[in-house]
Design a protein around this motif. Structure first.
Motif, PDB file in Angstrom:
ATOM      1  N   TRP A  74       0.835  -1.207   0.000  1.00 49.87           N
ATOM      2  CA  TRP A  74       0.000   0.000   0.000  1.00 49.87           C
ATOM      3  C   TRP A  74       0.867   1.253   0.000  1.00 49.87           C
ATOM      4  N   LEU A  75       1.965   1.268   0.788  1.00 47.97           N
ATOM      5  CA  LEU A  75       2.845   2.425   0.814  1.00 47.97           C
ATOM      6  C   LEU A  75       3.505   2.667  -0.538  1.00 47.97           C
ATOM      7  N   GLY A  76       3.857   1.575  -1.223  1.00 49.86           N
ATOM      8  CA  GLY A  76       4.440   1.736  -2.555  1.00 49.86           C
ATOM      9  C   GLY A  76       3.490   2.447  -3.498  1.00 49.86           C
ATOM     10  N   GLY A  77       2.208   2.088  -3.446  1.00 49.20           N
ATOM     11  CA  GLY A  77       1.243   2.789  -4.276  1.00 49.20           C
ATOM     12  C   GLY A  77       1.010   4.218  -3.811  1.00 49.20           C
ATOM     13  N   ALA A  78       1.026   4.436  -2.484  1.00 51.33           N
ATOM     14  CA  ALA A  78       0.777   5.781  -1.955  1.00 51.33           C
ATOM     15  C   ALA A  78       1.867   6.750  -2.386  1.00 51.33           C
ATOM     16  N   LEU A  79       3.108   6.280  -2.494  1.00 49.73           N
ATOM     17  CA  LEU A  79       4.197   7.152  -2.919  1.00 49.73           C
ATOM     18  C   LEU A  79       4.009   7.639  -4.349  1.00 49.73           C
ATOM     19  N   THR A  80       3.260   6.912  -5.155  1.00 47.53           N
ATOM     20  CA  THR A  80       2.964   7.325  -6.533  1.00 47.53           C
ATOM     21  C   THR A  80       1.610   8.028  -6.642  1.00 47.53           C
ATOM     22  N   GLY A  81       0.956   8.261  -5.513  1.00 44.48           N
ATOM     23  CA  GLY A  81      -0.330   8.942  -5.517  1.00 44.48           C
ATOM     24  C   GLY A  81      -1.529   8.026  -5.573  1.00 44.48           C
ATOM     25  N   ASP A  82      -1.305   6.722  -5.545  1.00 47.67           N
ATOM     26  CA  ASP A  82      -2.413   5.760  -5.595  1.00 47.67           C
ATOM     27  C   ASP A  82      -2.672   5.237  -4.188  1.00 47.67           C
ATOM     28  N   LEU A  83      -3.788   5.653  -3.589  1.00 46.89           N
ATOM     29  CA  LEU A  83      -4.118   5.217  -2.240  1.00 46.89           C
ATOM     30  C   LEU A  83      -4.928   3.931  -2.218  1.00 46.89           C
ATOM     31  N   GLY A  84      -5.057   3.299  -3.345  1.00 47.29           N
ATOM     32  CA  GLY A  84      -5.719   2.001  -3.392  1.00 47.29           C
ATOM     33  C   GLY A  84      -7.205   2.106  -3.672  1.00 47.29           C
ATOM     34  N   THR A  85      -7.856   0.955  -3.586  1.00 47.44           N
ATOM     35  CA  THR A  85      -9.287   0.828  -3.843  1.00 47.44           C
ATOM     36  C   THR A  85      -9.959   0.243  -2.608  1.00 47.44           C
TER      37      THR A  85
END
Length: 574
Positions: A74-85
């Motif tokens: 989840w943190l990897g996606g958050a660093l790119t601006g993607d907070l998930g679904t």
């Protein structure tokens, strides 16, 4: 300053975000519950749980096998601006959490305006009188009113406002968030108690400033009282600015119960609902945004402190801490207030709190405070719960005071750091984590309050320690070869202990309210416990039919606040 020390707060903040993300991701494992089963129950409440449906849901959501893997992903996606679904709604998390954060920020800023107006009304007359008369204290009347106001439970004040203003008078809406009119009642419910606490913070700083030498110099020069009052106000705001920033962040995190009461879709409610539904992407995003905002506002508070102090901070011109003048006037007042509280408790202890009478009976000779929804005597329940509530609050505050002094005086940096991260956490989320590990109960609620309650004391101690180290006498000790330990023990700690201890005393009712809020949400004392928070939680459902049911615990908290305020004032003048 070395490069490593300059970037230490950033490293601390990043580690804190990582640890918190892992903790939130670990909640299903802490609860020993299958997250797929929890999500399935929320999405399809009418459908039973079967292995095929669980397997299909795991494949659809790509559920992690362990919390570390889930948190890092989840943190990897958050660093790119993607907070998930969202696991429940299948909607992108970013827009929904950002909208909830905007709602909470609007509510918090509205509450800050209310708090500032209330604090100004309580404090300004005392500062003006002190500046005009040459006194070194701001008076006790405003301090007592501020402490009582700060001890009013937000959820009780909100329920009373709904019952009287919204339902009884029909002047304002009671729930929802569709316009400015919907902000008034929740902002008052959050802002008025915060205003009492803010007034106590500024009062302590103002009294310390009034005892400093520059105030006497200004008076000897014939400086107008208004100018002296403004100078004292600036000095007080400078000392309290980091705490004011914490107060703003704390309003964001502690507004969960108020948001639930008024049906406001804020980030605190979003975090709580997501944790309960085990919708981990939403919970992680909400917690991370609160933590980042806490770091930002913590840094703003530190920068405001430096800007308000100006050149004095770097020129060894900050005055040394001056003890407040001795005085024993009205020393009977704390004993009188304590006697009133003791009278309520001691006269209620012999009463039978288990015998049931008529449900929700109004106050009468047989039940002077009325009865609850089961028919139990509320006076007896409040008396029997006093030891639980007051004793736990005092113990919690003592632990928070020790931790705050150690962290605040021991830290060498005034920058925002771990304390500001912890302050941003909603106490309810901390309570959920504690409940997941140890189960709900009074001990878990006390630990949850300690986990976040030491932060304001540590930031206060950190601010005062920074000012003490910038004063001339400490720099002279450094030039004389004094060791850091000797400087901290002989010079810094004595300048910090008094004000922070008085601040800690003012937070005893706040600790009681924190435990009460967790009990209200089912994370503290058991529902049948006489602990005042549990009694409040039971009574709020009947506040419109039987408003006296919330009177007993509220009176107990108000008396506790009066005792603490007067003991604090007595301690300040001794």
């Amino acid at each position: 300053m070395s490069t490593a020390r300059r970037f230490l707060p950033l490293v601390t903040g990043a580690l804190a975000v990582l640890v918190l993300t892992v903790v939130v991701a670990a909640l299903p494992w802490l609860w020993d519950e299958d997250p797929a089963a929890s999500v399935l129950r929320v999405r399809y409440p009418e459908r039973g749980i079967d292995p095929d449906a669980l397997d299909a849901l795991r494949a659809e959501l790509d559920l992690p096998a362990d919390p570390v893997t889930g948190a890092l992903g989840w943190l990897g996606g958050a660093l790119t601006g993607d907070l998930g679904t969202s696991w429940v709604s299948r909607a992108p998390v970013g827009p929904s959490v950002a909208g909830a954060l905007g709602v909470s920020l609007t509510l918090a800023l509205s509450a800050v305006v209310v708090a500032a107006v209330a604090a100004l009304a309580l404090l300004a007359p005392g500062v003006w009188r002190a500046a005009r008369r040459g006194a070194s204290d701001t008076g006790r009347g405003g301090a007592v009113v501020a402490s009582v106001l700060g001890a009013v439970p937000e959820i009780v004040l909100g329920a009373v406002l709904v019952a009287v203003v919204a339902v009884g008078w029909g002047l304002l809406p009671s729930t929802g968030f569709a316009g400015p009119a919907h902000l008034v009642l929740p902002a008052l419910a959050l802002g008025l108690p915060a205003g009492g606490l803010l007034a106590r913070m500024l009062s302590s700083a103002a009294e310390s400033a009034l005892a400093e030498g520059w105030v006497r110099t200004w008076r000897s020069w014939g400086t107008p009282p208004g100018t002296v009052a403004l100078g004292v106000a600036r000095r007080a705001v400078a000392t309290a600015s980091p705490q004011i920033a914490l107060l703003v962040v704390g309003l964001l995190g502690s507004a969960v119960a108020v948001e639930q009461l008024f049906g406001i879709p804020g980030v605190g409610s979003a975090a709580l609902d997501a944790v309960l539904a085990q919708d981990l992407p939403v919970a992680q995003a909400a917690v991370m945004l609160l933590v980042v905002l806490g770091l930002v506002l913590g840094a703003v508070g530190v920068l405001a402190h430096r800007a308000l102090l100006g050149p004095a901070r770097s020129g060894s011109e900050l005055p040394a801490g001056v003890p407040l003048p001795s005085g024993h006037a009205r020393s009977w007042a704390p004993w009188a207030a304590a006697s009133a509280l003791a009278l309520v408790v001691l006269t209620g202890l012999p009463r039978d709190g288990a015998t049931t009478e008529r449900r929700l009976a109004p106050p009468s000779w047989s039940a002077p405070m009325g009865t609850d929804a089961v028919g139990r005597d509320l006076w007896a329940r409040i008396a029997h719960g006093a030891l639980l509530t007051v004793g736990t609050a005092v113990a919690v505050t003592a632990v928070c005071l020790v931790i705050g002094l150690l962290v605040g005086v021991g830290g060498r940096s005034a920058r925002a750091g771990a304390a500001d991260v912890v302050n941003a956490l909603p106490p309810v989320v901390v309570g959920l984590v504690i409940a997941a590990v140890a189960g709900p109960g009074l001990l878990g609620a006390a630990i949850a309050v300690i986990a976040v309650g030491w932060v304001p004391l540590a930031v206060h101690a950190r601010t005062l320690a920074t000012e003490a180290r910038a004063s001339g006498y400490v720099r002279a000790a450094v030039l004389a070869g004094a060791t850091p330990w000797r400087i901290a023990r002989r010079h810094v700690l004595p300048a910090v202990v008094g004000p922070v201890t008085r601040h800690g005393l003012a937070r005893v009712p706040h600790a009681a309210l924190g435990i009460a809020a967790l009990s209200f949400l089912g994370l503290g004392a058991a529902p049948d416990s006489p602990e005042w928070g549990a009694v409040l939680a039971d009574s709020l459902a009947y506040v419109e039919r039987a408003p006296w049911t919330i009177l007993a615990p509220t009176v107990g908290l108000a008396l506790l606040a009066v005792v603490v305020a007067l003991v604090r004032e007595s301690r300040a003048s001794s």
